[in-house]
Design an enzyme around this catalytic site. Sequence first.
Site, mmCIF file in Angstrom:
data_model
loop_
_atom_site.group_PDB
_atom_site.id
_atom_site.type_symbol
_atom_site.label_atom_id
_atom_site.label_comp_id
_atom_site.label_asym_id
_atom_site.label_seq_id
_atom_site.Cartn_x
_atom_site.Cartn_y
_atom_site.Cartn_z
ATOM 1 N N HIS A 311 0.853 -1.194 0.000
ATOM 2 C CA HIS A 311 0.000 0.000 0.000
ATOM 3 C C HIS A 311 0.887 1.241 0.000
ATOM 4 O O HIS A 311 1.942 1.259 0.618
ATOM 5 C CB HIS A 311 -0.895 0.014 1.255
ATOM 6 N N ASP A 369 -7.858 -5.480 0.179
ATOM 7 C CA ASP A 369 -8.321 -6.330 -0.928
ATOM 8 C C ASP A 369 -7.941 -7.795 -0.769
ATOM 9 O O ASP A 369 -8.439 -8.639 -1.510
ATOM 10 C CB ASP A 369 -7.731 -5.794 -2.241
HETATM 11 C C1 SDX Z 1 -6.224 0.026 -2.876
HETATM 12 O O1 SDX Z 1 -4.368 4.548 -2.114
HETATM 13 C C2 SDX Z 1 -5.380 3.932 -1.431
HETATM 14 O O2 SDX Z 1 -5.740 4.326 -0.380
HETATM 15 C C3 SDX Z 1 -5.947 2.726 -2.192
HETATM 16 C C4 SDX Z 1 -6.939 1.884 -1.395
HETATM 17 C C5 SDX Z 1 -8.241 2.648 -1.143
HETATM 18 O O3 SDX Z 1 -8.944 2.257 -0.217
HETATM 19 O O4 SDX Z 1 -8.557 3.553 -1.951
HETATM 20 O O5 SDX Z 1 -6.383 1.458 -0.179
HETATM 21 C C6 SDX Z 1 -7.371 0.648 -2.195
HETATM 22 O O6 SDX Z 1 -5.975 0.347 -4.008
HETATM 23 C C7 SDX Z 1 -5.355 -0.953 -2.111
HETATM 24 C C8 SDX Z 1 -4.124 -1.438 -2.944
HETATM 25 C C9 SDX Z 1 -4.630 -2.577 -3.843
HETATM 26 N N1 SDX Z 1 -3.619 -2.949 -4.825
HETATM 27 C C10 SDX Z 1 -2.974 -4.145 -4.755
HETATM 28 O O7 SDX Z 1 -3.131 -4.952 -3.842
HETATM 29 C C11 SDX Z 1 -2.084 -4.421 -5.943
HETATM 30 C C12 SDX Z 1 -0.723 -4.924 -5.464
HETATM 31 N N2 SDX Z 1 -0.051 -3.813 -4.763
HETATM 32 C C13 SDX Z 1 0.869 -3.018 -5.530
HETATM 33 O O8 SDX Z 1 0.551 -2.808 -6.852
HETATM 34 C C14 SDX Z 1 1.417 -1.830 -4.738
HETATM 35 O O9 SDX Z 1 1.712 -2.275 -3.485
HETATM 36 C C15 SDX Z 1 0.602 -0.569 -4.617
HETATM 37 C C16 SDX Z 1 0.172 -0.056 -5.952
HETATM 38 C C17 SDX Z 1 -0.608 -0.837 -3.784
HETATM 39 C C18 SDX Z 1 1.465 0.478 -3.914
HETATM 40 O O10 SDX Z 1 2.474 0.804 -4.775
HETATM 41 P P1 SDX Z 1 3.597 1.891 -4.371
HETATM 42 O O11 SDX Z 1 3.299 2.554 -3.077
HETATM 43 O O12 SDX Z 1 3.831 2.744 -5.559
HETATM 44 O O13 SDX Z 1 4.845 1.005 -4.016
HETATM 45 P P2 SDX Z 1 5.830 0.462 -5.065
HETATM 46 O O14 SDX Z 1 5.080 -0.078 -6.237
HETATM 47 O O15 SDX Z 1 6.851 1.501 -5.322
HETATM 48 O O16 SDX Z 1 6.456 -0.769 -4.247
HETATM 49 C C19 SDX Z 1 7.620 -0.603 -3.458
HETATM 50 C C20 SDX Z 1 8.383 -1.900 -3.669
HETATM 51 C C21 SDX Z 1 8.736 -2.159 -5.138
HETATM 52 O O17 SDX Z 1 9.882 -3.014 -5.111
HETATM 53 P P3 SDX Z 1 11.345 -2.348 -5.340
HETATM 54 O O18 SDX Z 1 11.256 -1.560 -6.630
HETATM 55 O O19 SDX Z 1 11.567 -1.461 -4.122
HETATM 56 O O20 SDX Z 1 12.282 -3.518 -5.414
HETATM 57 O O21 SDX Z 1 7.554 -3.003 -3.280
HETATM 58 C C22 SDX Z 1 7.301 -3.826 -4.423
HETATM 59 C C23 SDX Z 1 7.609 -2.984 -5.659
HETATM 60 O O22 SDX Z 1 7.970 -3.809 -6.735
HETATM 61 N N3 SDX Z 1 5.886 -4.174 -4.346
HETATM 62 C C24 SDX Z 1 5.401 -5.397 -4.529
HETATM 63 C C25 SDX Z 1 4.022 -5.287 -4.297
HETATM 64 N N4 SDX Z 1 3.718 -4.022 -3.998
HETATM 65 C C26 SDX Z 1 4.883 -3.334 -4.040
HETATM 66 N N5 SDX Z 1 6.011 -6.561 -4.865
HETATM 67 C C27 SDX Z 1 5.187 -7.637 -4.954
HETATM 68 N N6 SDX Z 1 3.858 -7.619 -4.746
HETATM 69 C C28 SDX Z 1 3.252 -6.463 -4.411
HETATM 70 N N7 SDX Z 1 1.942 -6.446 -4.203
#
Ligand code: SDX
Length: 435
Positions: A311, A369
Amino acid sequence: MTTTVENKATLSFSDGTPSLEMPIYTGTIGPDVIDIRKLYASTGKFTYDPGFMSTAACNSSITYIDGDKGELLYRGYPIEQLAVNCDFLETCYLLLNSELPNAAEKASFVSLVTNHTMVHEQMQFFFRGFRRDAHPMSVLVGTVGALSSFYHDSLDISDPHHREVSAIRLIAKLPTLVAMAYKYSVGQPFVYPRNELSYSANFMNMMFATPCADYKVNEVLVRALDRILILHADHEQNASTSTVRLAGSSGANPFACIAAGIACLWGPAHGGANEAALSMLEEIGSVDNIGEFIKQVKDKNSGVKLMGFGHRVYKNYDPRATLMRETCYEVLEALGLQNDRLFKLAMALEKIALEDEYFVSRKLYPNVDFYSGIVQRALGIPVSLFTGIFALARTVGWIAQWKEMISDPEQKIGRPRQLFVGPTRRDVPPMSRRG
Ligand code: SDX
């Protein structure tokens, strides 16, 4: 904006640009903000913040998240207290009016919403243009946007009464449209709202009743759905809420703004994650395959993510995920499905991930989720409709934020700038001289 200005930030430059002093505002809780509104006029420079990782786009009094403490407050009330002591319409009243309703206020609000749950009879014809297998979110984007064509009596966004009427209409009619999208997809006739039922029981009835058999309301399942709606009602300036605010900043009508929010929520990185998380669990299939799947997630080239994890704000745990897991257990127990394969798989996956350095070091925890799909599947809701339920719940948050923006004297049309890295000025060559 009522905030205190005690500190200042001074920005100095190594390129000879004169330094700039900027006020720092302190809110009631949460990080201070640096007011950079004079930056461009004073220095000719923009800030650069793709994804708005460090940017506050507005001031708001509605919802506050503390990502480190795993805290979520709606108008100051903790989500774990609202989920237990209130129902969804009380939560709607709170988000819209800043305070929880007393008994009389609640009764009046429930009656108002209940008596707006029908949609115009002609709305049914919009559905016929869709393929039966259209994704419900495509149907909702279309039909919610189309609602504006029926309510020319309440589209003057400068009129507080029009804003109020539109808010009630949207909160009341989204369940009807979501249920109609489901009925259309399964080829069953639309079921009209029933005024004697509660908001969530009415939705379940519109979803599962047929002309051949009434839906028997199961209070445990209805309460579970109501809690799912509470948990999803609002969440600060997330992507879809920011979309609604940006659309609203141009003066677009509230139905069009909510349709824009639905479109944004559809994305798998946002509201589409519950559908993607359940599909991920189905794909993993069994606990034995978890190790291989985790290996794929760690391989950046695989593009595989652990859906329902991570998140932007919660870097500890998402309090909604904890409440959703409890609800999941209650529903499965009520249905005699304690040994549900996917629930056990989800809990095993969560345990393994939370002990794995890759996820711990990146502060990746289950979000709302991760379990919501399992609960909704147990309630009989098809996977493709999960995000539609999220949109149903989030409509009140979008509308509350939209109303707050419209009445904010500081609000302007949203128009971000850019760092241009494209070609400098050049002349158009004649066709004969093009490479
Ligand atoms: C919702 O914003 C809100 O409030 C949203 C929400 C709401 O109520 O409105 O809470 C609802 O959208 C919840 C989130 C649902 N999405 C998912 O579950 C999809 C999987 N999650 C990711 O796509 C991700 O975690 C995000 C999009 C939720 C957050 O992305 P960020 O904050 O931009 O973080 P990032 O992508 O920069 O991740 C940081 C690191 C990265 O690795 P490095 O580049 O540092 O090596 O963590 C990794 C990412 O690759 N990473 C994941 C991951 N999420 C982040 N790796 C594997 N699986 C994941 N789910």
